[in-house]
Design a protein around this motif. Structure first.
Motif, mmCIF file in Angstrom:
data_model
loop_
_atom_site.group_PDB
_atom_site.id
_atom_site.type_symbol
_atom_site.label_atom_id
_atom_site.label_comp_id
_atom_site.label_asym_id
_atom_site.label_seq_id
_atom_site.Cartn_x
_atom_site.Cartn_y
_atom_site.Cartn_z
ATOM 1 N N GLN A 95 36.387 44.043 54.037
ATOM 2 C CA GLN A 95 37.109 42.797 53.773
ATOM 3 C C GLN A 95 38.622 42.998 53.640
ATOM 4 N N SER A 96 39.023 44.162 53.123
ATOM 5 C CA SER A 96 40.455 44.365 52.852
ATOM 6 C C SER A 96 41.278 44.616 54.116
ATOM 7 N N GLY A 134 38.619 42.503 37.770
ATOM 8 C CA GLY A 134 38.345 43.056 39.094
ATOM 9 C C GLY A 134 37.989 41.997 40.117
ATOM 10 N N THR A 135 37.603 42.452 41.287
ATOM 11 C CA THR A 135 37.144 41.556 42.343
ATOM 12 C C THR A 135 35.907 42.175 42.979
ATOM 13 N N VAL A 136 35.132 41.368 43.692
ATOM 14 C CA VAL A 136 33.983 41.870 44.446
ATOM 15 C C VAL A 136 34.255 41.616 45.929
ATOM 16 N N HIS A 137 34.163 42.673 46.723
ATOM 17 C CA HIS A 137 34.419 42.581 48.163
ATOM 18 C C HIS A 137 33.149 42.855 48.949
ATOM 19 N N LEU A 140 30.046 37.719 47.615
ATOM 20 C CA LEU A 140 31.314 37.050 47.274
ATOM 21 C C LEU A 140 31.167 36.112 46.077
ATOM 22 N N LYS A 172 29.767 37.433 39.993
ATOM 23 C CA LYS A 172 30.811 37.401 38.964
ATOM 24 C C LYS A 172 31.455 38.785 38.853
ATOM 25 N N PRO A 173 32.769 38.889 39.101
ATOM 26 C CA PRO A 173 33.391 40.220 39.050
ATOM 27 C C PRO A 173 33.485 40.748 37.622
ATOM 28 N N GLY A 193 31.659 46.426 41.467
ATOM 29 C CA GLY A 193 32.614 45.469 40.920
ATOM 30 C C GLY A 193 31.973 44.285 40.232
ATOM 31 N N THR A 194 30.653 44.289 40.121
ATOM 32 C CA THR A 194 29.948 43.213 39.432
ATOM 33 C C THR A 194 28.718 43.793 38.740
ATOM 34 N N ARG A 215 43.608 41.705 55.158
ATOM 35 C CA ARG A 215 44.731 41.501 54.255
ATOM 36 C C ARG A 215 45.851 42.508 54.558
#
Lengths: 334, 334
Positions: B307-308, B300-303, B292, B295-296, A148-149, B311
């Motif tokens: 981590q999910s 997108g996101t970086v996990h 964390l 830079k995504p 993702g990066t 949530r």
């Protein structure tokens, strides 16, 4: 050119002594580096020797130091590598884990502040030779993108898994968690081949199969998308916290022009303390034969992990180790 | 439809008792399966329940049995699962390994003849909750091609790695060694998406990105080409020989319409026996923040791994667990 194993070992040993190594450590490092090339792992043998010498010159590897025990409970011990030779420290800790597993059934020696162990398979082979199971891993400088990066947040953090076979042809996996190793990308670039799957990003952030482009950007992909990234991150954390040493992101911030101050973990299990050799071997041979009996893809072969070591060893013992002439000239001029 | 966690748990428990399970095992299995869905792992929660009931009906899972110790030395023990519930056996062995690691520093409980453990992350979370490091793995029926062949010789053999964080948001990887899981391929087929990289072979033996084609051929690829295949094979061997149980190719030959008689290994390391919490946490947070703060990629996101979970848990506790109506109707009709 090809050079006999003994000549390679003698030369590597002699130069290490010249650069300040005690004779016994020099002999041990020289033997393992020569053996890595002998068994076909050319990226982690003679070709890495000049880099090791440079690390000694730069004070990143301390040739007179050796790991010492910091703390222990039962089968679990923490050792400090004092920036000594990665090979000397890793062999010491592998042997210590084997010794502990004899009395405790399972052992974990976690080592901090050590240097590059070169080929991880070396330590898997030692464990298998002792008739035990090995789970060994190291961290690295952050050299791989997280999922993702496109930034380097993870080491490729090689994992070594070893299972002995009674005939000495052990099953040994020694893999990092990038889609392709830097060595494999370099070879493909040299031969003008594209990679069969994307191996990293280009300078514009697009996925690429071109090894030259990936080597330029240095943005290599974890294997299995987020999966390889997850395992690499966790192996890094486990080795760092179990040794109370550096994780990859801490290694990346240390001064010096090359890698040092790694954490490594050597886990050894001793099944034959609790069961018999015959049952053990029957299980291993069942799995090995399932792979060896599979129908290969057209023009290919199917191997079990570690199978090619023996073939390289036999050929290179007979004919000498293939050595790059420039590399060998540099070493001899030291 | 969404159903409250407690209602799901009660229903799953009640039906298990009806199918012959003692109340305590039923409660344990129901809770874990409901929690797997609660934390977003829908493939290994409620959606697998009918298959578990069928396995009980077919005599492949024995609801009244529980694992027992066969042999031990120090921190290493072998247990036999007697085909009892995978969840009950795996929780028992995880707890046993945690207990052994308190006095031995490191422990390995290897379990044979057990049933599917559903979500491996369950046991990683237990280990992390105890403040320890977990390395847990299971084998499977041969459901993945080895590298260089299109025949199934390997299980995808999930590996779970767990590291605790002081705030309870543990870092947990739970991954198999196929390029894509069967669950991910099924989801992509449902949504009409191609996979970004080849995930298997088509019926004609060509690499394919089409999930429908791969699911039809069942020829799924290991991740990282030979690398994922190597690790999967070795994890299978290590769990099988350390428990003197079945390897994947032996499981594949057993009678019965579904998976059973697996081997599983639970390794636990107890670093806080030898070092302090503050240093431990500083290392973990350094690695977590490195990921964390990356830079995504656009959109997108970086996990970090695991981590999910939190949530999903928060959302599904509030709103109820999303449940497929057909699946729930079938369960309620049992």
């Amino acid at each position: 050119m090809r050079i006999p194993f003994e000549e390679v070992t003698e030369t590597l040993k002699e130069k290490l002594i010249k650069y300040g190594s005690p004779e016994d450590y020099a002999g041990q490092v020289a033997y393992v580096m020569a053996e890595n090339s002998l068994e076909g792992v050319y990226t982690h043998g003679i070709n890495r020797y000049m880099r090791l010498i440079n690390n000694i010159r730069d004070g990143l590897t301390m040739p007179k130091e050796i790991a010492g025990k910091i703390a222990g409970l039962g089968g679990y011990e923490i050792w400090d590598g004092k920036l000594g030779f990665g090979i000397v420290n890793a062999q010491l800790c592998t042997n210590r884990a084997i010794e502990l597993a004899r009395t405790h059934g399972i052992a974990c020696v976690s080592l901090r502040n050590t240097s590059h162990w070169l080929r991880g398979g070396t330590y898997g082979k030692m464990t298998a030779e002792a008739g035990m199971l090995g789970i060994h891993f190291t961290n690295a400088r952050t050299n791989m993108c997280a999922w993702g990066t496109q930034q380097h947040c993870l080491g490729n953090n090689p994992l070594v898994l070893a299972v002995p076979r009674a005939n000495g042809d052990h099953v040994i996996a020694d893999t990092s968690f990038s889609q392709y190793s830097y060595g494999k990308l370099q070879l493909a670039r040299l031969e003008g081949r594209m990679m069969p799957q994307p191996g990293g990003y280009d300078e514009n952030g697009q996925l690429s199969c071109d090894p030259a482009v990936i080597l330029k950007s240095q943005k290599i992909l974890p294997m299995g998308e987020h999966k390889g990234a997850s395992i690499a991150m966790l192996l890094d954390l486990i080795t760092a916290v179990s040794s109370f040493g550096n994780c990859a992101s801490m290694v990346a911030k240390l001064p010096g022009n090359d890698e040092h101050s790694f954490s490594q973990t050597f886990i050894v299990i001793n099944p034959l303390a609790l069961g018999d050799q015959e049952t053990f071997s029957a299980i291993v041979e069942n799995a090995v034969n399932c792979v060896l009996n599979a129908k290969p893809l057209p023009g290919g072969t199917v191997h079990y992990p570690g199978q090619s070591m023996k073939r390289y060893r036999t050929e290179n013992l007979e004919q000498g180790i293939p050595v790059n002439e420039g590399v060998w000239t540099d070493i001899c001029a030291l």
